[in-house]
Scaffold this motif. Structure first.
Motif, PDB file in Angstrom:
ATOM      1  N   UNK A   1      -2.122   3.281  -4.040  1.00 21.50           N
ATOM      2  CA  UNK A   1      -1.859   2.140  -4.911  1.00 21.50           C
ATOM      3  C   UNK A   1      -1.670   0.892  -4.066  1.00 21.50           C
ATOM      4  N   UNK A   2      -2.058  -0.244  -4.632  1.00 22.94           N
ATOM      5  CA  UNK A   2      -1.750  -1.539  -4.038  1.00 22.94           C
ATOM      6  C   UNK A   2      -0.821  -2.277  -4.999  1.00 22.94           C
ATOM      7  N   UNK A   3       0.456  -1.943  -4.939  1.00 19.25           N
ATOM      8  CA  UNK A   3       1.422  -2.603  -5.803  1.00 19.25           C
ATOM      9  C   UNK A   3       1.014  -2.554  -7.259  1.00 19.25           C
ATOM     10  N   UNK A   4       1.049  -3.718  -7.928  1.00 15.13           N
ATOM     11  CA  UNK A   4       0.681  -3.789  -9.339  1.00 15.13           C
ATOM     12  C   UNK A   4      -0.835  -3.919  -9.541  1.00 15.13           C
ATOM     13  N   UNK A   5      -1.561  -4.214  -8.462  1.00 16.23           N
ATOM     14  CA  UNK A   5      -2.942  -4.660  -8.611  1.00 16.23           C
ATOM     15  C   UNK A   5      -3.954  -3.550  -8.852  1.00 16.23           C
TER      16      UNK A   5
ATOM     17  N   UNK B   1       0.836  -1.194   0.000  1.00 11.01           N
ATOM     18  CA  UNK B   1       0.000   0.000   0.000  1.00 11.01           C
ATOM     19  C   UNK B   1       0.874   1.247   0.000  1.00 11.01           C
ATOM     20  N   UNK B   2       0.741   2.043  -1.039  1.00  9.31           N
ATOM     21  CA  UNK B   2       1.444   3.316  -1.129  1.00  9.31           C
ATOM     22  C   UNK B   2       0.396   4.412  -1.236  1.00  9.31           C
ATOM     23  N   UNK B   3       0.529   5.436  -0.403  1.00 11.51           N
ATOM     24  CA  UNK B   3      -0.471   6.499  -0.447  1.00 11.51           C
ATOM     25  C   UNK B   3       0.204   7.861  -0.381  1.00 11.51           C
ATOM     26  N   UNK B   4      -0.419   8.821  -1.012  1.00 12.56           N
ATOM     27  CA  UNK B   4       0.042  10.199  -1.005  1.00 12.56           C
ATOM     28  C   UNK B   4      -1.193  11.071  -1.209  1.00 12.56           C
TER      29      UNK B   4
ATOM     30  N   UNK C   1       5.715   7.985 -10.270  1.00 14.47           N
ATOM     31  CA  UNK C   1       6.676   7.838 -11.366  1.00 14.47           C
ATOM     32  C   UNK C   1       7.813   6.865 -11.057  1.00 14.47           C
ATOM     33  N   UNK C   2       8.132   6.671  -9.781  1.00 18.70           N
ATOM     34  CA  UNK C   2       9.253   5.802  -9.430  1.00 18.70           C
ATOM     35  C   UNK C   2       8.792   4.545  -8.696  1.00 18.70           C
ATOM     36  N   UNK C   3       8.093   4.706  -7.584  1.00 18.63           N
ATOM     37  CA  UNK C   3       7.634   3.544  -6.820  1.00 18.63           C
ATOM     38  C   UNK C   3       6.767   2.638  -7.687  1.00 18.63           C
ATOM     39  N   UNK C   4       5.865   3.239  -8.441  1.00 11.44           N
ATOM     40  CA  UNK C   4       4.981   2.447  -9.288  1.00 11.44           C
ATOM     41  C   UNK C   4       5.777   1.637 -10.304  1.00 11.44           C
ATOM     42  N   UNK C   5       6.801   2.258 -10.907  1.00 10.18           N
ATOM     43  CA  UNK C   5       7.633   1.551 -11.887  1.00 10.18           C
ATOM     44  C   UNK C   5       8.434   0.426 -11.226  1.00 10.18           C
ATOM     45  N   UNK C   6       8.973   0.701 -10.038  1.00  7.22           N
ATOM     46  CA  UNK C   6       9.778  -0.300  -9.344  1.00  7.22           C
ATOM     47  C   UNK C   6       8.938  -1.524  -8.971  1.00  7.22           C
ATOM     48  N   UNK C   7       7.632  -1.309  -8.664  1.00 10.09           N
ATOM     49  CA  UNK C   7       6.759  -2.438  -8.345  1.00 10.09           C
ATOM     50  C   UNK C   7       6.607  -3.393  -9.524  1.00 10.09           C
TER      51      UNK C   7
END
Length: 526
Positions: A68-72, A60-63, A395-401
């Motif tokens: 977002x929940x990873x790739x899902x 779980x990433x939030x701002x 732009x970064x965390x989402x790509x790294x996932x």
């Protein structure tokens, strides 16, 4: 019509069962309420909360713009949701304490900078300039030897009108106070070879105006004393904004680092921000011994969700020279000049997203990270005036996932080439920042409700930072807890109270501060 059958009355046993069920439900609700209350009372929000959630099983990433929940799954909001306290309700940072200087709104240039040209400037004169500095121990005075001229600058009064742009020197080497008052080139100390770090080491800090140094007398003393104690080089880079040719002043750090590693005088160069100081007094080898030789760039893990450039150590080699040069010249977008029609580069306001961008392109090319760069849907968030959390998130965390090899958390950057992140569980931790509020979620909620209903600033603490709601004392206590840190980094917003008096200036003071958090502080300012 026949009489309707009478409803069957529940038995006494059934009534007792229902009563017990209702009682149990009430107790469970009360227990849940108690658990939630305790959780809110004992949870102190901050960057670590985001980091922990993003590396949990849920990813779980939030701002402010969504979650977002990873790739899902991901959900983004159409607008930014403000969570800052009301403007004017609490004190803001004084301009003089902003180390990096004023952030240019539209940093523009037409020509790339080459680090070799910076080094060649000295070679053209046919000699190495004599550039030295030291800091008075008990008086906030910086003494510069500017290639033949001694200059004394009072950090707090700033009455002599000195201008960095008029100096002959840019890179000043730390020395002891000359015993004869003149012979600076003989006042240095021996630089040792540290095998774990690959050879000679230099500690560097950077500013673009002397005014930026106004609050940092103790950290300047700390940096120089630490370097002398361990036989490291000490460098203060005073970079004229003119040398950046239109770029944001925040890129002076990367210009300085790139120039120094290109010179190759030191095997390793570490850059520390001026609002950070050496606390444990351990040598760099305490950490560099675990740094793989094939890795060129070294970060400490602050506990944030991203790589923090407040501390960067770099090996002197071609790749790091290239990295810093690419960072200096990183382009946020291009646009035509309305007068000439020529394409002009519009740079990043802040250096951290620019560094991430350069690394992201490196990872995309070599590690199959699906980093999109300027094609990221939230690219507009990568040139902010303040916290770049949205940029990292989308732009970064989402790509790294979405990396084919999988992504469990920030330490997976160690799977990639060139970059090494020191373990978070190292004791003392290599690089720590004040990341948690000094007030729990529950108390923050109470303050927000009070402020919303009444509009009173008295609902909020006085003289504190808007993000963390911590004063300098609370920040120091955070940094001393859980084993302390090699480098403590507060953020310049905390330099409004007694904190500047609490910085150790020797190994003995560092040991004293380790035993008692506030032992070095000026009690009259507490």
């Amino acid at each position: 019509m026949g009489a309707s059958p009478r409803a069957k009355r529940p038995s006494a046993r059934e009534l007792e069962r229902r009563r017990r069920t209702r009682t149990l439900a009430r107790w469970l609700a009360l227990a849940l309420l108690g658990i939630v209350t305790v959780l809110l009372k004992t949870t102190y929000p901050g960057d670590r909360t985001i980091r922990t959630a993003s590396e949990s099983w849920a990813r779980l990433m939030f701002s402010r713009r969504g979650f977002s929940f990873g790739r899902l799954y991901e959900r983004s909001y159409a607008r930014t949701v403000r969570i800052d306290a009301k403007e004017g309700s609490i004190e803001t940072t004084r301009r003089a304490h902003v180390v990096q200087g004023t952030i240019a709104n539209r940093p523009r240039w037409t020509k790339d900078l080459r680090l070799q040209d910076v080094v060649n400037e000295e070679k053209m004169e046919g000699r190495r300039k004599k550039c030295f500095f030291y800091v008075e121990y008990n008086e906030p005075v910086l003494v510069l030897y500017d290639d033949g001229e001694e200059l004394r600058h009072h950090l707090e009064l700033d009455t002599n009108g000195l201008d960095v742009g008029q100096f002959r020197c840019t890179f000043f080497k730390g020395v002891r106070k000359p015993s004869d008052g003149k012979t600076y080139d003989k006042a240095g100390w021996d630089i040792i070879d540290e095998p774990e770090s690959g050879g000679k080491v230099a500690m560097m800090s950077t500013a673009t105006t002397l005014g930026m140094l106004s609050a940092y007398h103790r950290t300047l003393v700390n940096h120089q004393a630490y370097a002398e104690h361990h036989g490291y080089g000490s460098i203060l880079a005073l970079v004229s904004p003119n040398k950046l040719e239109g770029r944001s002043a925040k890129f002076a750090k990367h210009l300085s680092m790139g120039t120094e590693v290109l010179r190759g005088e030191y095997a390793m160069v570490c850059h520390t921000d001026l609002d950070a100081w050496f606390a444990s007094w351990d040598p760099l080898s305490r950490y560099s011994k675990d740094w793989p030789e094939k890795k060129s760039l070294f970060f400490g893990d602050t506990g944030q969700v991203w790589l923090n450039s407040g501390l960067i150590c770099a090996r002197s080699n071609e790749w790091t020279v290239s990295l810093f040069e690419r960072t200096i010249n990183a382009v946020y977008q291009t646009e035509p000049d309305p007068e000439t029609g020529k394409i002009v580069n519009l740079g990043f306001k802040r250096d951290q997203p620019a560094l991430w961008h350069v690394l992201g392109l490196e990872w995309a090319n070599n590690e199959l990270v699906p980093y999109k760069g300027q094609s990221c849907s939230m690219w507009s968030e990568c040139n902010p005036d303040s916290n770049p959390i949205e940029c990292w998130h989308w732009c970064f965390w989402d790509a790294l996932q979405r990396t084919p090899s999988g992504w469990r958390g920030l330490h997976d950057v160690n799977k990639f080439a060139h970059v090494f992140l020191d373990p978070l569980n190292n004791k003392p931790q290599m690089h720590r920042m004040c990341l948690s509020s000094c007030y729990s979620v529950l108390s923050r909620a109470q303050m927000e409700i009070c402020s919303s209903l009444t509009g009173w600033s008295r609902c909020l603490p006085r003289d504190v930072d808007k993000m963390s709601l911590c004063n300098g004392e609370g920040c120091l206590k955070q940094l001393t807890s859980h084993g302390g840190a090699w480098l403590k980094h507060t953020g310049h917003q905390h330099w409004l109270d007694k904190l500047p008096t609490c910085i150790p200036r020797s190994m003995e003071e560092a040991q004293k501060e380790k035993r008692s958090t506030l032992s070095l502080c000026d009690k009259s300012r507490m």
